[in-house]
Design a protein around this motif. Structure first.
Motif, PDB file in Angstrom:
ATOM      1  N   VAL A  17       0.842  -1.188   0.000  1.00 28.10           N
ATOM      2  CA  VAL A  17       0.000   0.000   0.000  1.00 28.10           C
ATOM      3  C   VAL A  17       0.883   1.245   0.000  1.00 28.10           C
ATOM      4  CG1 VAL A  17      -1.715   1.318   1.291  1.00 28.10           C
ATOM      5  CG2 VAL A  17      -1.875  -1.181   1.190  1.00 28.10           C
ATOM      6  N   SER A  18       0.662   2.112  -0.977  1.00 28.14           N
ATOM      7  CA  SER A  18       1.442   3.346  -1.087  1.00 28.14           C
ATOM      8  C   SER A  18       0.525   4.474  -1.548  1.00 28.14           C
ATOM      9  CB  SER A  18       2.597   3.197  -2.092  1.00 28.14           C
ATOM     10  OG  SER A  18       3.489   2.168  -1.706  1.00 28.14           O
ATOM     11  N   ARG A  19       0.987   5.703  -1.340  1.00 30.25           N
ATOM     12  CA  ARG A  19       0.201   6.863  -1.742  1.00 30.25           C
ATOM     13  C   ARG A  19       1.027   7.742  -2.671  1.00 30.25           C
ATOM     14  NH1 ARG A  19      -4.581   8.894  -0.964  1.00 30.25           N
ATOM     15  NH2 ARG A  19      -4.999  11.125  -0.803  1.00 30.25           N
ATOM     16  N   VAL A  20       0.367   8.186  -3.735  1.00 30.03           N
ATOM     17  CA  VAL A  20       1.004   9.000  -4.767  1.00 30.03           C
ATOM     18  C   VAL A  20       0.275  10.335  -4.853  1.00 30.03           C
ATOM     19  CG1 VAL A  20       1.533   9.164  -7.227  1.00 30.03           C
ATOM     20  CG2 VAL A  20       1.673   6.964  -6.080  1.00 30.03           C
ATOM     21  N   ALA A  21       1.027  11.392  -5.128  1.00 30.88           N
ATOM     22  CA  ALA A  21       0.425  12.709  -5.376  1.00 30.88           C
ATOM     23  C   ALA A  21       0.875  13.203  -6.743  1.00 30.88           C
ATOM     24  CB  ALA A  21       0.836  13.699  -4.297  1.00 30.88           C
ATOM     25  N   ASP A  22      -0.076  13.729  -7.495  1.00 29.10           N
ATOM     26  CA  ASP A  22       0.189  14.278  -8.822  1.00 29.10           C
ATOM     27  C   ASP A  22      -0.055  15.778  -8.765  1.00 29.10           C
ATOM     28  OD1 ASP A  22       0.396  14.859 -11.496  1.00 29.10           O
ATOM     29  OD2 ASP A  22      -1.382  13.721 -12.118  1.00 29.10           O
ATOM     30  N   LEU A  23       1.005  16.559  -8.911  1.00 28.55           N
ATOM     31  CA  LEU A  23       0.923  18.008  -8.789  1.00 28.55           C
ATOM     32  C   LEU A  23       0.760  18.658 -10.161  1.00 28.55           C
ATOM     33  CD1 LEU A  23       3.775  18.654  -6.173  1.00 28.55           C
ATOM     34  CD2 LEU A  23       1.465  17.724  -5.837  1.00 28.55           C
ATOM     35  N   GLY A  24      -0.330  19.425 -10.321  1.00 23.99           N
ATOM     36  CA  GLY A  24      -0.672  19.968 -11.627  1.00 23.99           C
ATOM     37  C   GLY A  24      -1.257  18.871 -12.491  1.00 23.99           C
ATOM     38  N   THR A  25      -2.277  18.212 -11.985  1.00 20.07           N
ATOM     39  CA  THR A  25      -2.739  16.941 -12.546  1.00 20.07           C
ATOM     40  C   THR A  25      -3.387  17.046 -13.914  1.00 20.07           C
ATOM     41  OG1 THR A  25      -3.892  14.891 -11.923  1.00 20.07           O
ATOM     42  CG2 THR A  25      -5.025  16.961 -11.456  1.00 20.07           C
ATOM     43  N   GLY A  26      -3.981  18.197 -14.267  1.00 21.80           N
ATOM     44  CA  GLY A  26      -4.610  18.320 -15.585  1.00 21.80           C
ATOM     45  C   GLY A  26      -5.724  17.303 -15.772  1.00 21.80           C
TER      46      GLY A  26
END
Length: 284
Positions: free
Chosen positions: A117-126
């Motif tokens: 289990v991991s968490r990802v963040a997408d900055l400026g996701t569009g």
């Protein structure tokens, strides 16, 4: 108004118009736009080629042909784009997902522990394409996509819902300066604005005139977004977390320097299919 003709005849006229405008593969684009307008499959169109095309569909079709001949991207005309083998909604409020960006997904997947289990963040996701592609590849991931543009977030949310990821992906209309989730992410991925301001006016018309400048313009040096994100990440990310950036073809050394100066390590550069520097990855 256009004369009533068969589908095949209208395709010929449309192909000639696109060819005269310098569009690559005009016959292919004309055929796909006709399929889009008429809700035809490729087989449907073949079977109906000698039928007369209704007036309403004819006018809608040639409206798209004219817009395409003036440079409007095919993906904006249809509202659809493909990325990492997945279909995405897109609009003029978002950048069009491009194959070169797929290497960022590959590099991120290579740095995430499989089966955990991991968490990802997408900055400026569009459109959300980077985050959604990651979540589709690794079912134990959850993630958040953020974007200052609420219109872009609306498109991203549509894509999240279309791919059945509503319980794993959270789309938020917020910028990275105000976002408070830095310490929760095991990996941050971003395709930020990175084109130098002075270069914007020299871009191809299909980009310059139609894609959102807020997602393109990286300031005088093209590095404004990288400086901001790296500074915030160095303060807020947890030890051992990764950051994966898409970059311009000539920015690898500069982004590497920013990361090194901020205390990141394990820095690597990956190239795209054209052998141009495309992604920089680093670990805090």
């Amino acid at each position: 108004m256009h004369e009533v003709r068969t589908y095949k005849e209208q395709l010929g006229i449309a192909s000639t118009r696109l060819k005269s405008a310098g569009i690559d593969r005009p016959a292919r684009e004309a055929r796909h736009l006709m399929q889009h307008v008429c809700s035809f499959s490729a087989t449907d169109l073949i079977n109906r080629e000698t039928d007369l095309m209704p007036k309403v569909e004819t006018e809608a079709f040639f409206d798209l042909i004219e817009r395409r001949s003036l440079g409007e991207p095919y993906e904006y005309l249809t509202g659809e784009a493909w990325f990492y083998g997945l279909q995405f909604a897109c609009s003029p409020d978002t950048l069009i997902p491009r194959p070169d960006s797929e290497i960022a997904v590959d590099e991120a997947l290579a740095r995430l522990p499989l089966g955990r289990v991991s968490r990802v963040a997408d900055l400026g996701t569009g459109t959300g394409c980077l985050l959604i592609a990651l979540l589709k590849q690794e079912p134990r991931l959850t993630g958040v996509g953020i974007d200052l543009s609420s219109a872009a977030i609306d498109v991203a949310q549509r894509n999240v819902d279309a791919h059945g990821l509503g319980d794993r992906a959270d789309m938020r209309p917020i910028g990275w300066r105000d976002w408070d989730g830095w310490g929760e992410a095991d990996l941050i991925i971003s395709n930020p604005p990175y084109i130098r301001s002075e270069v914007i006016d020299t871009l191809d018309n299909s980009v310059r005139a139609f894609e959102p400048h807020s997602a393109l313009d990286g300031g005088t040096s093209g590095l404004d977004a990288y400086r901001e994100i790296i500074a915030l990440a160095a303060k807020g990310m947890k030890a051992g977390a990764w950051i994966v950036f898409e970059i311009g073809f000539d920015q690898a050394d500069q982004v590497r320097f920013l990361l090194e100066t901020a205390g990141f390590s394990s820095i690597s550069v990956a190239t795209d299919t054209g052998q141009r520097d495309r992604v920089v990855s680093a670990r805090l």
